[in-house]
Design an enzyme around this catalytic site. Structure first.
Site, PDB file in Angstrom:
ATOM      1  N   ASP A  16      26.124  42.083  33.438  1.00 39.53           N
ATOM      2  CA  ASP A  16      25.567  41.156  34.426  1.00 39.53           C
ATOM      3  C   ASP A  16      24.065  41.046  34.205  1.00 39.53           C
ATOM      4  O   ASP A  16      23.384  42.041  33.956  1.00 39.53           O
ATOM      5  CB  ASP A  16      25.870  41.654  35.843  1.00 39.53           C
ATOM      6  N   ILE A  17      23.550  39.829  34.307  1.00 43.66           N
ATOM      7  CA  ILE A  17      22.123  39.586  34.046  1.00 43.66           C
ATOM      8  C   ILE A  17      21.242  40.163  35.158  1.00 43.66           C
ATOM      9  O   ILE A  17      20.049  40.390  34.949  1.00 43.66           O
ATOM     10  CB  ILE A  17      21.887  38.062  33.879  1.00 43.66           C
ATOM     11  N   ASN A  29      34.262  38.655  44.382  1.00 47.48           N
ATOM     12  CA  ASN A  29      33.795  37.792  45.468  1.00 47.48           C
ATOM     13  C   ASN A  29      34.573  36.474  45.396  1.00 47.48           C
ATOM     14  O   ASN A  29      34.669  35.870  44.321  1.00 47.48           O
ATOM     15  CB  ASN A  29      32.292  37.531  45.322  1.00 47.48           C
ATOM     16  N   GLN A  70      30.310  34.372  46.412  1.00 48.23           N
ATOM     17  CA  GLN A  70      30.653  33.911  45.066  1.00 48.23           C
ATOM     18  C   GLN A  70      29.703  32.785  44.698  1.00 48.23           C
ATOM     19  O   GLN A  70      29.508  31.836  45.480  1.00 48.23           O
ATOM     20  CB  GLN A  70      32.118  33.414  44.996  1.00 48.23           C
ATOM     21  N   HIS A 103      35.866  36.129  38.081  1.00 47.14           N
ATOM     22  CA  HIS A 103      35.262  37.298  37.413  1.00 47.14           C
ATOM     23  C   HIS A 103      35.423  38.528  38.279  1.00 47.14           C
ATOM     24  O   HIS A 103      35.446  38.457  39.502  1.00 47.14           O
ATOM     25  CB  HIS A 103      33.775  37.059  37.093  1.00 47.14           C
ATOM     26  N   LEU A 104      35.520  39.657  37.587  1.00 50.53           N
ATOM     27  CA  LEU A 104      35.534  40.968  38.220  1.00 50.53           C
ATOM     28  C   LEU A 104      34.197  41.630  37.940  1.00 50.53           C
ATOM     29  O   LEU A 104      33.766  41.699  36.784  1.00 50.53           O
ATOM     30  CB  LEU A 104      36.639  41.847  37.621  1.00 50.53           C
ATOM     31  N   HIS A 105      33.533  42.108  38.989  1.00 42.47           N
ATOM     32  CA  HIS A 105      32.352  42.947  38.799  1.00 42.47           C
ATOM     33  C   HIS A 105      32.842  44.386  38.617  1.00 42.47           C
ATOM     34  O   HIS A 105      33.605  44.887  39.451  1.00 42.47           O
ATOM     35  CB  HIS A 105      31.452  42.916  40.032  1.00 42.47           C
TER      36      HIS A 105
END
Ligand code: AMP
Ligand code: ZN
Length: 115
Positions: free
Chosen positions: A33-34, A88, A95, A101-103
Site C-alpha cells: 500500500d502506498i 472496506n 472504500q 481488495h484485501l488489506h
C-alpha cells in the site's frame, strides 16, 4: 474510456501504474500500500475487475479463495505473528478504490474495535 481503463488497480495490473509487487498468482496480485497503516500493509487484488468482495464472492468464489490464500502467504512471508484482513466495502466504510481488495495489516499490535 472503459470501466477498467479508468480503474487505478486495473492500471496497476496492466503495468501502466508502478507498484511494489510482493507476490502473485494466476488470479491475484499483492503489492504494498502506498500509504501504509502498519509495518506490513499489503493489498491483495483479484485480476478480475469487480467493485467489492461480495461481488467477487458471487461471481467467482474460487478467485476470492485464491486472494485470501495469497494474503495468508504474504503474511507468512513477512513473518507476521498475526494479521488482519480488511475489505472496506462502500464509501461509508472508507472504500476509496472500487476494485475489490484485501488489506493485509500486521507487524504491530492491532487494536479492537477498529475505527
Ligand atoms: P480503500 O480505502 O479500502 O479503498 O483502500 C485503497 C487503498 O489503496 C488505500 O489504502 C491507499 O493508500 C491505496 N492506494 C492508493 N493508490 C495506490 C497506489 N498507487 N499504489 C498502492 N496503493 C495505493
Ligand atoms: Zn479495476
Amino acid at each position: 474510456m472503459s470501466e477498467t481503463s479508468e480503474c487505478l488497480f486495473c492500471r496497476i495490473l496492466a503495468g501502466e501504474v508502478p507498484a511494489d509487487v510482493v507476490a502473485e498468482t494466476d488470479h491475484s496480485l499483492a503489492f504494498r500500500d502506498i500509504g501504509p497503516q502498519a509495518p506490513t500493509h499489503v493489498l491483495v487484488i483479484p485480476r478480475r475487475h469487480v467493485p467489492d468482495i461480495g461481488t467477487l464472492a458471487a461471481e467467482a468464489p474460487e478467485e476470492l479463495a485464491d486472494a485470501v490464500a495469497l494474503a495468508a502467504r504474504v503474511a507468512d512471508d513477512e513473518g507476521l505473528e498475526g494479521f488482519r484482513l480488511v475489505a472496506n466495502t462502500g464509501a461509508a466504510a472508507q472504500q476509496t478504490v472500487f476494485h475489490c481488495h484485501l488489506h493485509v495489516l500486521g507487524g504491530r499490535e492491532l487494536t479492537w474495535p477498529p475505527g
